[in-house]
Design a protein around this motif. Structure first.
Motif, short mmCIF file in Angstrom:
data_model
loop_
_atom_site.label_atom_id
_atom_site.label_comp_id
_atom_site.label_asym_id
_atom_site.label_seq_id
_atom_site.Cartn_x
_atom_site.Cartn_y
_atom_site.Cartn_z
N GLN A 111 -6.48 2.81 -25.22
CA GLN A 111 -7.55 2.35 -24.35
C GLN A 111 -8.33 3.55 -23.82
OE1 GLN A 111 -4.73 0.13 -21.82
NE2 GLN A 111 -6.11 -1.59 -22.08
N LEU A 112 -9.63 3.47 -23.93
CA LEU A 112 -10.46 4.57 -23.43
C LEU A 112 -10.57 4.49 -21.92
CD1 LEU A 112 -13.33 4.55 -26.08
CD2 LEU A 112 -11.37 6.09 -25.97
N PRO A 113 -10.57 5.64 -21.23
CA PRO A 113 -10.71 5.61 -19.77
C PRO A 113 -12.03 4.98 -19.34
CG PRO A 113 -9.96 7.77 -20.53
CD PRO A 113 -10.35 7.00 -21.74
N THR A 114 -11.98 4.16 -18.31
CA THR A 114 -13.20 3.57 -17.77
C THR A 114 -13.59 4.20 -16.44
OG1 THR A 114 -11.87 1.85 -16.70
CG2 THR A 114 -12.76 1.35 -18.88
N LEU A 115 -12.68 5.01 -15.86
CA LEU A 115 -12.98 5.72 -14.62
C LEU A 115 -12.52 7.16 -14.76
CD1 LEU A 115 -14.03 5.44 -11.66
CD2 LEU A 115 -11.65 5.22 -10.99
N HIS A 116 -13.48 8.07 -14.71
CA HIS A 116 -13.19 9.49 -14.83
C HIS A 116 -13.23 10.12 -13.44
CE1 HIS A 116 -13.60 9.60 -19.29
NE2 HIS A 116 -14.43 8.58 -19.06
N LEU A 117 -12.08 10.58 -12.96
CA LEU A 117 -11.98 11.24 -11.66
C LEU A 117 -11.99 12.74 -11.85
CD1 LEU A 117 -9.05 9.10 -10.21
CD2 LEU A 117 -11.49 8.76 -9.75
N LEU A 118 -12.53 13.46 -10.87
CA LEU A 118 -12.59 14.92 -10.95
C LEU A 118 -12.18 15.53 -9.62
CD1 LEU A 118 -13.41 17.49 -12.56
CD2 LEU A 118 -15.74 17.18 -11.66
N PHE A 119 -11.28 16.50 -9.69
CA PHE A 119 -10.88 17.30 -8.51
C PHE A 119 -11.23 18.75 -8.82
CE2 PHE A 119 -7.99 20.28 -6.57
CZ PHE A 119 -7.91 19.89 -5.25
N ILE A 120 -11.90 19.41 -7.88
CA ILE A 120 -12.26 20.83 -8.04
C ILE A 120 -11.82 21.58 -6.80
CG2 ILE A 120 -14.13 22.49 -8.40
CD1 ILE A 120 -15.79 20.20 -9.61
N GLY A 121 -11.01 22.60 -6.97
CA GLY A 121 -10.60 23.39 -5.81
C GLY A 121 -9.31 24.14 -6.07
N GLU A 155 -8.73 8.47 -15.86
CA GLU A 155 -8.47 9.87 -16.21
C GLU A 155 -8.76 10.74 -14.99
OE1 GLU A 155 -9.96 12.90 -19.67
OE2 GLU A 155 -11.50 12.11 -18.33
N LEU A 156 -7.89 11.69 -14.71
CA LEU A 156 -8.11 12.66 -13.63
C LEU A 156 -8.12 14.06 -14.23
CD1 LEU A 156 -8.24 13.72 -10.69
CD2 LEU A 156 -5.74 13.52 -10.62
N VAL A 157 -9.20 14.77 -14.04
CA VAL A 157 -9.30 16.17 -14.46
C VAL A 157 -9.21 17.05 -13.22
CG1 VAL A 157 -10.77 17.93 -15.52
CG2 VAL A 157 -10.66 15.63 -16.50
N ILE A 158 -8.28 18.01 -13.24
CA ILE A 158 -8.08 18.91 -12.11
C ILE A 158 -8.55 20.30 -12.51
CG2 ILE A 158 -6.35 20.03 -10.66
CD1 ILE A 158 -4.75 17.45 -10.73
N VAL A 159 -9.57 20.79 -11.82
CA VAL A 159 -10.13 22.12 -12.08
C VAL A 159 -9.70 23.05 -10.95
CG1 VAL A 159 -12.23 23.47 -12.37
CG2 VAL A 159 -12.11 21.16 -13.30
N GLY A 160 -9.02 24.12 -11.29
CA GLY A 160 -8.59 25.08 -10.29
C GLY A 160 -7.17 25.55 -10.54
N THR A 161 -6.81 26.61 -9.87
CA THR A 161 -5.45 27.15 -9.96
C THR A 161 -4.95 27.41 -8.55
OG1 THR A 161 -6.28 29.43 -10.10
CG2 THR A 161 -5.93 28.27 -12.18
N GLY A 162 -3.64 27.65 -8.43
CA GLY A 162 -3.09 27.93 -7.11
C GLY A 162 -1.59 27.81 -7.11
N VAL A 163 -0.99 28.04 -5.95
CA VAL A 163 0.47 28.10 -5.83
C VAL A 163 1.13 26.76 -6.13
CG1 VAL A 163 0.42 30.02 -4.20
CG2 VAL A 163 0.30 27.68 -3.34
N LEU A 164 0.40 25.66 -6.04
CA LEU A 164 1.00 24.34 -6.28
C LEU A 164 0.85 23.85 -7.72
CD1 LEU A 164 -0.12 22.43 -3.04
CD2 LEU A 164 2.06 23.58 -3.49
N GLU A 165 0.27 24.66 -8.57
CA GLU A 165 -0.06 24.20 -9.93
C GLU A 165 1.18 23.75 -10.70
OE1 GLU A 165 -2.45 25.71 -13.95
OE2 GLU A 165 -2.37 26.98 -12.16
N ASN A 166 2.21 24.58 -10.76
CA ASN A 166 3.41 24.22 -11.52
C ASN A 166 4.10 22.99 -10.95
OD1 ASN A 166 3.07 26.33 -13.34
ND2 ASN A 166 4.32 27.75 -12.15
N GLU A 167 4.13 22.91 -9.63
CA GLU A 167 4.74 21.75 -8.97
C GLU A 167 3.98 20.46 -9.32
OE1 GLU A 167 5.03 20.17 -4.39
OE2 GLU A 167 5.39 22.30 -4.74
#
Length: 456
Positions: free
Chosen positions: A266-276, A306-318
């Protein structure tokens, strides 16, 4: 008689090419006023020898730094440089919080006009505040003016509120480069939408045209003349009952070499984006919890998100571990550090920006402006800062309580189930940026403030 150009110094912790909200604002101002004023920049750096460089027409001095401890550069060179050159400037514009900048101003003996740009409170380093607060209060008392983005930033700050009489509200402005990019995107999308509407109208006209109807009748007559065995076969291929159609689209199909059940993707119908940055105050853990709740709510339909997360930081691996454990590793995509080109692409693709910050360290959220300029609604939080003032609840997006993953989950669900309202909010978001948050408006207000302070 022509007025003398003011000589203005932007003073901050770091500067371009270091990426961050404060650094972006410093660059906007330094480059934006160059010509109307003589503009300079003094900044520290993460580590390295002192160097002077001209960036986009602005002379920048990067002070020598031995490194960073507790977010503070170790740079006596910055203090030395300002003490030596402070008297050369009509205005020093200090971007706070930056304790080393406070110390440099205190030791410089500067007698000119001091302007502060209050970007955010220091929230987490409570022990450090015991030592910094007296120096910070000296800076606030010494300042001739305090530029601050919104009334919410004043009301929500116990440090700035006592000095409200010095505050001048100057909202941040969308970077000119992003404005141009978003304008091109919006123009392209508008043309595509108009072309789609025109094609639909032309299709309706063709359907109502007598000649078209006659051709359709002719085709129907020819169909009747098909040989009986072929007609039966075609009917079997084309005539599908509603129940069968539902089964084809919603149910797994039999197949594969071993007869295993294969699910139609099924193709995503809602594309979410987080930047930070992936740090505590950005609400990363709340976002991950909300995505887990969303999966439980939607079941198999989670593949439509779909959620795309842009960014890096201390919580990335977690966060990656949590996504894999919850079975969300195919739903959440971690993009890492992104170039402007990659960020532009993701802003075009997304439907909604998710901005779940949880602490007063988030004072405004410039990324909200970037997404809104692309016509994307925002889900933000009701922090007592400027964050909920940038994108307005039920007008340009939705606002939820901070640290409330359940409310965040419900807001995402609402966006998924109300695509037309979501698009309407996006249009209003773009209009709000165009009227309230332009770079020209910000620069005009800042230059007016400088001139008034210097009696011009």
């Amino acid at each position: 008689m022509e007025k003398r150009k003011l000589k203005v110094l932007q003073l901050g912790k770091q500067y371009y090419p270091h990426i961050g909200g404060i650094e972006a604002t410093m660059q906007q101002i330094a480059e934006g006023i160059q010509g109307e004023a003589d503009s300079y920049v003094l900044a520290s750096q993460a580590r390295g020898a002192a160097r002077a460089k001209v960036i986009n027409g602005v002379p920048v001095y990067f002070a020598k730094s031995l490194g960073i401890i507790a977010s503070l550069p170790i740079s006596w060179d910055l203090v030395r440089y300002l003490r030596k050159h402070a008297s050369e400037y009509d205005v020093i514009h200090l971007h706070m919080p930056f304790p080393l900048g406070d110390l440099a101003c205190f030791l410089s003996g500067y007698k000119g006009k001091l302007v502060l740009y209050w970007h955010s409170d220091i929230v987490r380093q409570k022990k450090a505040m015991v030592f910094y607060k007296p120096l910070m209060n000296w800076t606030l008392r010494r300042a001739d003016a305090i530029a601050i983005a919104t009334q919410g930033n004043i009301d929500g700050s116990p440090y700035v509120k006592p000095f409200e009489n010095k505050c001048v509200r100057i909202p941040f402005g969308l970077r000119k480069a992003w404005e141009k990019k978003s304008d091109l995107y919006w123009e392209r999308m508008t043309k595509e939408k108009e072309a789609g509407c025109l094609e639909q109208e032309n299709g309706q006209v063709r359907a109502e045209n007598p000649k078209v109807k006659q051709n359709n009748r002719q085709a129907w007559t020819e169909e009747r003349e098909v040989q009986p065995e072929n007609r039966q076969k075609r009917a079997e291929e084309q005539e599908v009952q509603p129940e069968e159609w539902k089964e084809r689209t919603d149910s797994p199909k039999q197949g594969g070499p071993s007869g295993q059940i294969e699910k139609k993707p099924q193709l995503p119908t809602l594309h979410l984006l987080f930047i930070g940055r992936l740090v505590y105050y950005k609400g990363c853990s709340i976002l991950m919890d909300a995505m887990e709740k969303l999966k439980r709510e939607l079941g198999e339909e989670i593949h439509q998100v779909e959620l795309v997360i842009v960014g890096t930081g201390v919580l990335e691996n977690e966060m990656k571990t949590q996504a894999a454990r919850a079975g969300l590793d195919k739903i959440i995509r971690f993009l890492g550090r992104a170039s402007d080109q990659e960020l532009e692409k993701e802003l075009e693709r997304c439907d909604v920006l998710v901005f779940p910050s949880v602490a007063n360290s988030e004072a405004f959220g410039l990324v909200q402006l970037e997404a809104m300029s692309y016509g994307k609604p925002v889900i933000n939080t009701s922090l007592p800062t400027g964050v909920p003032w940038v994108s307005l609840n039920k007008e340009t997006g939705l606002t939820v309580p901070p640290e409330d993953s359940e409310a965040l989950c419900k807001a995402i669900l609402w966006m998924k189930r109300n695509p037309r309202e979501c698009a309407r909010m996006g249009e209003q978001a773009r209009q709000r940026v165009k009227t309230q948050f332009t770079q020209e408006k910000m620069l005009e207000q800042i230059m007016t403030l400088y001139r008034e302070l210097c009696g011009q």
